[in-house]
Enzyme design. Sequence first.
Site, PDB file in Angstrom:
ATOM      1  N   THR A  18     -12.900 -38.456  21.691  1.00 14.92           N
ATOM      2  CA  THR A  18     -12.100 -37.484  20.926  1.00 14.92           C
ATOM      3  C   THR A  18     -10.630 -37.882  20.818  1.00 14.92           C
ATOM      4  OG1 THR A  18     -11.576 -36.286  22.942  1.00 14.92           O
ATOM      5  CG2 THR A  18     -13.549 -35.586  21.735  1.00 14.92           C
ATOM      6  N   ARG A  52      -6.657 -41.049  27.463  1.00 20.30           N
ATOM      7  CA  ARG A  52      -7.247 -40.572  26.209  1.00 20.30           C
ATOM      8  C   ARG A  52      -8.760 -40.516  26.387  1.00 20.30           C
ATOM      9  NH1 ARG A  52      -5.596 -44.151  21.169  1.00 20.30           N
ATOM     10  NH2 ARG A  52      -7.234 -45.449  22.034  1.00 20.30           N
ATOM     11  N   ASP A  90      -7.563 -52.949  25.110  1.00 24.39           N
ATOM     12  CA  ASP A  90      -7.287 -51.841  26.028  1.00 24.39           C
ATOM     13  C   ASP A  90      -6.399 -52.348  27.157  1.00 24.39           C
ATOM     14  OD1 ASP A  90      -7.559 -50.063  28.335  1.00 24.39           O
ATOM     15  OD2 ASP A  90      -9.046 -49.022  27.112  1.00 24.39           O
ATOM     16  N   ASP A  97      -7.503 -51.676  30.872  1.00 23.20           N
ATOM     17  CA  ASP A  97      -8.655 -52.502  31.263  1.00 23.20           C
ATOM     18  C   ASP A  97      -8.234 -53.958  31.460  1.00 23.20           C
ATOM     19  OD1 ASP A  97     -10.462 -50.448  31.348  1.00 23.20           O
ATOM     20  OD2 ASP A  97     -11.245 -50.786  29.335  1.00 23.20           O
TER      21      ASP A  97
HETATM   22  C1  PRP Z   1      -3.768 -46.214  26.749  1.00 23.29           C
HETATM   23  C2  PRP Z   1      -2.327 -46.661  26.798  1.00 23.29           C
HETATM   24  C3  PRP Z   1      -1.591 -45.396  26.433  1.00 23.29           C
HETATM   25  C4  PRP Z   1      -2.521 -44.758  25.443  1.00 23.29           C
HETATM   26  C5  PRP Z   1      -1.972 -44.969  24.061  1.00 23.29           C
HETATM   27  O1  PRP Z   1      -4.109 -45.515  27.898  1.00 23.29           O
HETATM   28  O2  PRP Z   1      -1.955 -47.178  28.035  1.00 23.29           O
HETATM   29  O3  PRP Z   1      -1.345 -44.533  27.516  1.00 23.29           O
HETATM   30  O4  PRP Z   1      -3.800 -45.409  25.589  1.00 23.29           O
HETATM   31  O5  PRP Z   1      -2.761 -44.325  23.120  1.00 23.29           O
HETATM   32  P1  PRP Z   1      -2.238 -43.055  22.313  1.00 23.29           P
HETATM   33  O6  PRP Z   1      -0.879 -43.412  21.805  1.00 23.29           O
HETATM   34  O7  PRP Z   1      -3.244 -42.910  21.218  1.00 23.29           O
HETATM   35  O8  PRP Z   1      -2.223 -41.888  23.230  1.00 23.29           O
HETATM   36  P2  PRP Z   1      -5.607 -45.021  28.190  1.00 23.29           P
HETATM   37  O9  PRP Z   1      -5.807 -43.644  27.645  1.00 23.29           O
HETATM   38  O10 PRP Z   1      -6.578 -46.058  27.760  1.00 23.29           O
HETATM   39  O11 PRP Z   1      -5.603 -44.840  29.771  1.00 23.29           O
HETATM   40  P3  PRP Z   1      -5.404 -45.944  30.911  1.00 23.29           P
HETATM   41  O12 PRP Z   1      -3.970 -46.401  30.863  1.00 23.29           O
HETATM   42  O13 PRP Z   1      -5.715 -45.178  32.146  1.00 23.29           O
HETATM   43  O14 PRP Z   1      -6.362 -47.077  30.649  1.00 23.29           O
HETATM   44  N1  URA Z   2      -4.578 -47.893  24.103  1.00 24.14           N
HETATM   45  C1  URA Z   2      -4.762 -49.200  24.364  1.00 24.14           C
HETATM   46  O1  URA Z   2      -4.803 -49.602  25.536  1.00 24.14           O
HETATM   47  N2  URA Z   2      -4.870 -50.045  23.324  1.00 24.14           N
HETATM   48  C2  URA Z   2      -4.821 -49.639  22.051  1.00 24.14           C
HETATM   49  O2  URA Z   2      -4.925 -50.471  21.136  1.00 24.14           O
HETATM   50  C3  URA Z   2      -4.646 -48.272  21.799  1.00 24.14           C
HETATM   51  C4  URA Z   2      -4.520 -47.422  22.843  1.00 24.14           C
END
Ligand code: PRP
Ligand code: URA
Length: 212
Positions: free
Chosen positions: A108, A104, A203, A206
């Site tokens: 945005t 994400r 997150d 992270d």
């Molecule tokens: C996080 C999580 C999901 C997403 C959920 O990933 O692992 O994939 O956010 O959010 P949404 O339902 O609003 O789409 P992130 O985009 O932070 O990427 P990452 O796993 O690479 O840290």
């Molecule tokens: N992605 C995450 O990792 N945590 C949240 O709370 C929402 C989206």
Amino acid sequence: MANFTVVNHPLIQHKLTIIRDKNTSTKAFREVTNEIGMLMAYEITRDLPLEDVVIETPLVETTQKQLAGKKLAIVPILRAGLGMVDGMVDLIPSARVGHIGLYREHDTLDIVEYFVKLPQDITERRIFVVDPMLATGGSAIAALDQLTNKYNCKPENITFVCLVAAPEGIKALQAAHPGVAIFTAALDDRLNENGYILPGLGDAGDRIFGTK
Ligand code: PRP
Ligand code: URA
């Protein structure tokens, strides 16, 4: 809500509290997330079909049960979905593992796709798409769009598995992919203005990879 299960197992709830805690270390977060992945795998495979098999015990011949067709695929959404895979594969070692890379955009919340690699016979497999977090639902919907539109996977063969879900994400995912079953370890209260789940766990990517 149809086709939606909160897995209320005490071990899962206990371990979820550990990873929600902001004082949990990266090492412990990673270990416990994998443990929950394994426990979730136990729950989501309850309906796998069985077939009869004739074997001999040291005493007699007997007809017993074995899994009928072991065609399973685990598809983590990168990065954070990776955090659940080892635990799941420990329990279902014959499963193939595909990957869908999405993130994400922080400001945005737009979804950016950067990688897809799936088993070549993915349409014949029962598929578990895994990601610890279902927030707005954008990432899950984009991953399921790929599987159903581009790779012709049937919704009834797909289960989406997460650890923490927001009501907003469940609603959006059900509207976009009504035939896909959803399993979550917890249904939280809501999203904040930045699209984070409350109370949530922060997150997930992270915290698993120690990148913040
Ligand atoms: C996080 C999580 C999901 C997403 C959920 O990933 O692992 O994939 O956010 O959010 P949404 O339902 O609003 O789409 P992130 O985009 O932070 O990427 P990452 O796993 O690479 O840290
Ligand atoms: N992605 C995450 O990792 N945590 C949240 O709370 C929402 C989206």
